[in-house]
Design a protein around this motif. Structure first.
Motif, PDB file in Angstrom:
ATOM      1  N   ALA A 198    -135.642 -41.557  86.419  1.00 50.37           N
ATOM      2  CA  ALA A 198    -134.270 -42.047  86.335  1.00 50.37           C
ATOM      3  C   ALA A 198    -133.315 -41.268  87.233  1.00 50.37           C
ATOM      4  O   ALA A 198    -132.110 -41.381  87.091  1.00 50.37           O
ATOM      5  CB  ALA A 198    -133.782 -41.962  84.885  1.00 50.37           C
ATOM      6  N   LEU A 199    -133.827 -40.464  88.156  1.00 47.40           N
ATOM      7  CA  LEU A 199    -132.942 -39.685  89.017  1.00 47.40           C
ATOM      8  C   LEU A 199    -132.103 -40.591  89.903  1.00 47.40           C
ATOM      9  O   LEU A 199    -130.923 -40.366  90.118  1.00 47.40           O
ATOM     10  CB  LEU A 199    -133.761 -38.705  89.858  1.00 47.40           C
ATOM     11  N   ILE A 200    -132.737 -41.622  90.449  1.00 41.98           N
ATOM     12  CA  ILE A 200    -131.998 -42.623  91.226  1.00 41.98           C
ATOM     13  C   ILE A 200    -132.323 -43.992  90.652  1.00 41.98           C
ATOM     14  O   ILE A 200    -133.491 -44.381  90.556  1.00 41.98           O
ATOM     15  CB  ILE A 200    -132.368 -42.579  92.723  1.00 41.98           C
ATOM     16  N   ARG A 201    -131.283 -44.720  90.259  1.00 45.74           N
ATOM     17  CA  ARG A 201    -131.476 -46.038  89.657  1.00 45.74           C
ATOM     18  C   ARG A 201    -131.478 -47.110  90.740  1.00 45.74           C
ATOM     19  O   ARG A 201    -131.096 -46.870  91.893  1.00 45.74           O
ATOM     20  CB  ARG A 201    -130.356 -46.319  88.651  1.00 45.74           C
ATOM     21  N   LEU A 213    -127.910 -46.071  92.815  1.00 49.16           N
ATOM     22  CA  LEU A 213    -126.998 -45.372  91.908  1.00 49.16           C
ATOM     23  C   LEU A 213    -127.674 -44.130  91.337  1.00 49.16           C
ATOM     24  O   LEU A 213    -128.851 -44.165  90.980  1.00 49.16           O
ATOM     25  CB  LEU A 213    -126.586 -46.299  90.756  1.00 49.16           C
ATOM     26  N   LEU A 214    -126.914 -43.059  91.258  1.00 51.20           N
ATOM     27  CA  LEU A 214    -127.447 -41.840  90.658  1.00 51.20           C
ATOM     28  C   LEU A 214    -127.654 -42.041  89.166  1.00 51.20           C
ATOM     29  O   LEU A 214    -126.840 -42.683  88.493  1.00 51.20           O
ATOM     30  CB  LEU A 214    -126.495 -40.664  90.877  1.00 51.20           C
ATOM     31  N   GLY A 215    -128.739 -41.462  88.640  1.00 53.28           N
ATOM     32  CA  GLY A 215    -128.935 -41.460  87.209  1.00 53.28           C
ATOM     33  C   GLY A 215    -127.878 -40.615  86.519  1.00 53.28           C
ATOM     34  O   GLY A 215    -127.178 -39.811  87.157  1.00 53.28           O
ATOM     35  N   ALA A 216    -127.761 -40.767  85.205  1.00 55.81           N
ATOM     36  CA  ALA A 216    -126.704 -40.067  84.465  1.00 55.81           C
ATOM     37  C   ALA A 216    -126.845 -38.553  84.595  1.00 55.81           C
ATOM     38  O   ALA A 216    -125.849 -37.850  84.801  1.00 55.81           O
ATOM     39  CB  ALA A 216    -126.748 -40.486  82.993  1.00 55.81           C
ATOM     40  N   ALA A 225    -124.072 -36.115  86.509  1.00 51.54           N
ATOM     41  CA  ALA A 225    -123.336 -35.075  85.802  1.00 51.54           C
ATOM     42  C   ALA A 225    -123.464 -33.729  86.510  1.00 51.54           C
ATOM     43  O   ALA A 225    -122.523 -32.947  86.563  1.00 51.54           O
ATOM     44  CB  ALA A 225    -123.831 -34.973  84.364  1.00 51.54           C
ATOM     45  N   LEU A 226    -124.642 -33.441  87.074  1.00 50.57           N
ATOM     46  CA  LEU A 226    -124.855 -32.170  87.752  1.00 50.57           C
ATOM     47  C   LEU A 226    -124.184 -32.115  89.119  1.00 50.57           C
ATOM     48  O   LEU A 226    -123.545 -31.129  89.488  1.00 50.57           O
ATOM     49  CB  LEU A 226    -126.356 -31.927  87.924  1.00 50.57           C
ATOM     50  N   THR A 262    -115.147 -40.697  84.322  1.00 50.06           N
ATOM     51  CA  THR A 262    -116.360 -41.174  83.677  1.00 50.06           C
ATOM     52  C   THR A 262    -117.577 -40.560  84.365  1.00 50.06           C
ATOM     53  O   THR A 262    -117.514 -40.132  85.524  1.00 50.06           O
ATOM     54  CB  THR A 262    -116.454 -42.706  83.748  1.00 50.06           C
ATOM     55  N   THR A 263    -118.690 -40.531  83.645  1.00 48.36           N
ATOM     56  CA  THR A 263    -119.893 -39.865  84.162  1.00 48.36           C
ATOM     57  C   THR A 263    -121.003 -40.847  84.520  1.00 48.36           C
ATOM     58  O   THR A 263    -122.128 -40.433  84.753  1.00 48.36           O
ATOM     59  CB  THR A 263    -120.422 -38.865  83.120  1.00 48.36           C
ATOM     60  N   THR A 264    -120.698 -42.120  84.565  1.00 46.39           N
ATOM     61  CA  THR A 264    -121.697 -43.127  84.940  1.00 46.39           C
ATOM     62  C   THR A 264    -121.259 -43.822  86.214  1.00 46.39           C
ATOM     63  O   THR A 264    -120.235 -44.513  86.238  1.00 46.39           O
ATOM     64  CB  THR A 264    -121.892 -44.160  83.816  1.00 46.39           C
ATOM     65  N   GLN A 265    -122.025 -43.644  87.280  1.00 48.13           N
ATOM     66  CA  GLN A 265    -121.694 -44.244  88.568  1.00 48.13           C
ATOM     67  C   GLN A 265    -121.941 -45.750  88.516  1.00 48.13           C
ATOM     68  O   GLN A 265    -122.942 -46.225  87.983  1.00 48.13           O
ATOM     69  CB  GLN A 265    -122.526 -43.614  89.679  1.00 48.13           C
TER      70      GLN A 265
END
Length: 815
Positions: free
Chosen positions: A507-510, A514-517, A521-522, A583-586
């Motif tokens: 899930a690192l890259i969706r 899109l970046l994973g959650a 966050a990092l 928000t933390t979800t791209q």
């Protein structure tokens, strides 16, 4: 409240009222036995001098002798003598928060004002931490419980700590004191007072210096070291018997390394931290060792200075007194700290030894004018208040350390190059770069108020008060990152070039680039988000108008017994969250999430109901007061830290209900005085409360809100030889269990505990000299002040601990 709790509370009230009915008989018996009588306790809870037993307010009044016996030098020490009062400190001694009956404001976010107001010689301090310093020579301290906004203004929804210091005297006198203790602590102070012009001009000067090594152990030394010096000068001018003018100036400079924290739970990130810095955290955790593993310095400089003029004029008409209090204050703190509290060099806030450290500055002007008078049946008061405050905040909390990049890469399974397109040796998060934000908040406000007590009969008195408050706040915010947020920007651009999910990285890259959650966050948390730096200056405005007030009815059954019922509406100003929120979800490939530009939060209000009895028994040798209270808060301002940022939410409703009790007894044993009190308080979120930051708030008690808080004290003085008097004093504070975090995570629970302070000494019969041995936290109890989620270390938790046992000797002279 449970049926049993209601029964116990009601039974306690009934017992006191029953005891009150027999007060005359007790008084007669006490008089016949020749026991001590209690001195008249004078307080200014209603901005005029009254007997404590005539005031229809819950007041704990502690005089100078009691404060000295309990070792009280600042508002944090007050907790030992005041049931229902909790005072905690976190990342700095300036980040100090007072709570009464479980209600208070977390002090880490300066955008939030205090629920417990601190007033020193009639001047309100803008935040609890701003008033955290040596209080000098005190006359007394009054802890007023429940909303006090009618006379003390906004930001007193939970209560007021009213501090009255000694004024100049026309009788010549001086005192000096020297103190030494463990942790290489020392303290010296001296004061001189007397006339400069007989009966016209008097002065008082107080100076002190104190220092101590820190009680946290760390490589290369200790943490929580403190050194400061302070001075206060006052001049009292009395040109006539009807006019007095007191001019006061004070200055305090504090140099400290504060504040350490310990690990209380290690999560999945612990092996990575230990890999970067072997032995870099407590593993296993051991809070009682007081070992702070941080690798960065906590050096801070704090300067607090101000001047005020209080003028009183007894008018030749209306049987009234006109009072004016004008004050100008400046407070600033410069410095930083380790942010991750590990030996790994991950994140830090630049301190005095680093370039461009963060800072907090308050500049405050206030003016209050009161006109008060009295007739045979009416005590009346009208007044006005004006304040102007400027808060300048420079935030550099998230600055990259030399090991942040390998730490992030480790959290991403060693696949940082997947996001940066660079080899593993390339630096995306350059040490010394990071967040660099400026907040400029200006506030202006004014208020008009009145408080009037009318004797309907000799026994029945009605008090009515009201206050109209207008406040305006303006905030200019300039967010920036010294490296333009290149780490996040690079990761977003590289991920956007990958149109489908990367199986190797889960899930690192969706899908859709899109970046994973977790990676977002990092790599792109609010402090790293480059979008903040593209906004320029964010301008916000806030204006409020509030009408608050109180109604009290008191009835005196006899000279020994007074009962009362009251209602009060309190108000705590709204404001702005001085932190980054996003928000933390791209949702858009290649683009960071949008910052929240409206960071305002609503004002907080409270409706409070009390019913109580004040009893002076046993020929005025026993004071026994009991009050039941019910408080309903609306839009309660909840501030919480999630390991990355501070967030503020307005909780629709909070309830606080329970019983307060206080006693003071000059016992039949010559020289023995007993004091104490208890607060039972259910302070909780009702069932309709929404979930905040993942915390299940409904039906839960607020953080730092124990059900029971009990204070007990005993002081004994007796002649032990010709020309020699012995003294002993012991004070204790017991609380039941409570949670120390706003999100109520069970990891942050603190079991109930008891703290004990003790003092034993000798002095001359005329008190010209005294020698004392003392101990604070005598039984060396280890306890959490505040526990929190470790920064960027999911599943790990740290805590700021209370001070361990300290002990020493004090030598005092009075001339």
């Amino acid at each position: 409240m449970s049926k049993r709790s209601y029964f116990c509370s009601a039974s306690g009230m009934a017992a006191v009222l029953a005891l009150s009915a027999y007060a005359p008989a007790f008084a007669q018996a006490a008089s016949e036995s020749g026991t001590h009588t209690i001195d008249e306790l004078v307080v200014t809870a209603q901005k005029r001098e009254q007997s404590l037993q005539d005031v229809p307010i819950v007041v704990t009044s502690v005089n100078a002798k009691q404060l000295q016996a309990a070792g009280v030098r600042d508002i944090k020490d007050l907790t030992i003598v005041a049931p229902g009062l909790t005072v905690t400190s976190t990342s700095s001694s300036a980040v100090t928060t007072a709570r009464i009956r479980g209600i208070g404001t977390v002090g880490d976010n300066p955008g939030l004002e205090s629920s417990v107001g601190v007033v020193i010689d009639g001047v309100y301090r803008p935040r609890n931490g701003v008033s955290f310093s040596d209080l000098g020579e005190m006359e007394r301290i009054e802890i007023l419980k429940g909303p006090q906004g009618t006379l003390f203004g906004k930001n007193t929804t939970a209560g007021v700590i009213n501090i009255i210091t000694k004024r100049p005297s026309f009788q010549l006198g001086a005192t000096s004191e020297a103190q030494v203790g463990n942790y290489n602590s020392f303290g010296v102070s001296t004061s001189v007072t007397g006339p400069l012009i007989d009966n016209v001009l008097a002065a008082r000067v107080y100076v002190a210096a104190r220092g101590a090594d820190g009680y946290y152990k760390k490589a290369g030394g200790n943490n929580n070291n403190q050194n400061f010096y302070t001075g206060r000068a006052q001049f009292l001018y009395t040109p006539t018997t009807d006019i007095d003018i007191n001019v006061a100036m004070d200055y305090t400079h504090k140099h400290e390394s504060c504040c350490g924290a310990v690990q209380i739970k290690n999560g999945a990130t612990a092996p990575l931290v230990l890999g970067l810095a072997p032995g870099g955290i407590a593993n296993p955790v051991d809070p009682e060792s007081f070992h702070d593993y941080s690798n960065r310095t906590f050096l801070k400089n704090t300067v607090d200075q101000g001047a005020q003029v209080e003028a009183n004029w007894k008018l030749p008409f209306l049987d009234a007194k006109l009072t004016s209090i004008t004050a100008l204050r400046n407070w600033r703190q410069v410095g930083g700290s380790d942010v991750d509290w590990t030996a790994a060099d991950l994140l830090y806030a630049p301190s005095l030894r680093d370039p461009n450290p963060g800072s907090t500055k308050f500049h405050t002007f206030s003016q209050e004018v009161r006109l008060a008078g009295a007739t045979d049946r009416l005590n009346w008061l009208v007044g006005g208040f004006f304040t102007k405050e400027r808060l300048d905040l420079h935030v550099r909390t998230v600055t990259y350390g030399s090991q942040y990049e390998p730490f992030v890469s480790g959290l991403l399974g060693g696949q940082l190059p997947l996001f940066t397109g660079r080899p593993a040796t390339g630096l995306t998060f350059v040490p010394g770069q990071g967040q660099d934000d400026l907040y400029d908040q200006r506030e202006k406000g004014y208020a008009f108020f009145t408080n009037n007590s009318f004797k309907v009969t000799e026994a029945l008195e009605l008090t009515v008060g009201a206050r109209y408050t207008h406040e305006k706040k303006d905030l200019d915010t300039f967010w920036s990152n010294t490296d333009k947020g290149i780490g996040c920007a690079t990761a977003l651009a590289h991920a956007a070039a990958i149109p489908v999910a990367v199986p190797a990285s889960g899930a690192l890259i969706r899908a859709g680039g899109l970046l994973g959650a977790g990676p977002y966050a990092l790599l792109c948390a609010s402090s790293n988000n480059p979008r903040f730096g593209q906004i320029g200056t964010n301008v916000q405005h806030l204006s409020e108008n509030k009408l608050t007030g109180t109604v009290k009815v008191s009835y005196r059954f006899s000279p020994e017994v007074m009962t009362y019922a009251s209602y009060a509406r309190g108000y705590k100003a709204g404001g702005f969250n001085l932190d980054r929120i996003a928000t933390t979800t791209q949702t858009v490939a290649g683009q960071p999430t949008e910052p929240v530009l409206d960071t305002s939060f609503a004002p907080e209000s409270v409706d409070s109901y009390e019913i109580g009895a004040k009893n002076t028994l046993l020929d005025r040798s026993l004071l026994l007061n009991v009050t039941g209270f019910y408080q309903r808060f609306k839009d309660f301002q909840l501030n919480a830290f999630n390991g990355l940022v501070f967030s503020v939410a307005s909780v629709p409703k909070v309830i606080s209900r329970g019983v307060d009790a206080d006693f003071l007894w000059f016992t039949p044993v010559d020289g023995l005085t007993l004091t104490g009190g208890a607060t039972y308080s259910e302070t909780y979120y009702p069932g309709s409360t929404p979930i905040f930051l993942g915390a299940n708030l409904p039906h839960s008690r607020l953080s730092l809100a124990p059900l029971w808080s009990v204070s007990l004290g005993a002081a004994y003085e007796h002649k032990i030889a010709e020309g020699l008097v012995g003294t002993a004093a012991i004070n204790s504070k017991s609380v039941t269990s409570f949670n120390t975090g706003s999100d109520l995570d069970p990891v942050k629970n603190q079991p109930g505990f008891t703290l004990v302070n003790a003092r034993i000494g000798i002095h001359s019969p005329d008190s010209r000299w005294a020698l004392e041995a003392w101990a604070q936290n005598l039984f060396d109890k280890t306890y959490y002040q505040v526990a929190f989620a470790a920064v960027a270390q999911s599943g790990s938790y740290d805590a700021f601990l209370g001070q361990p046992r300290t002990y020493g000797m004090t030598l005092r002279f009075t001339y």
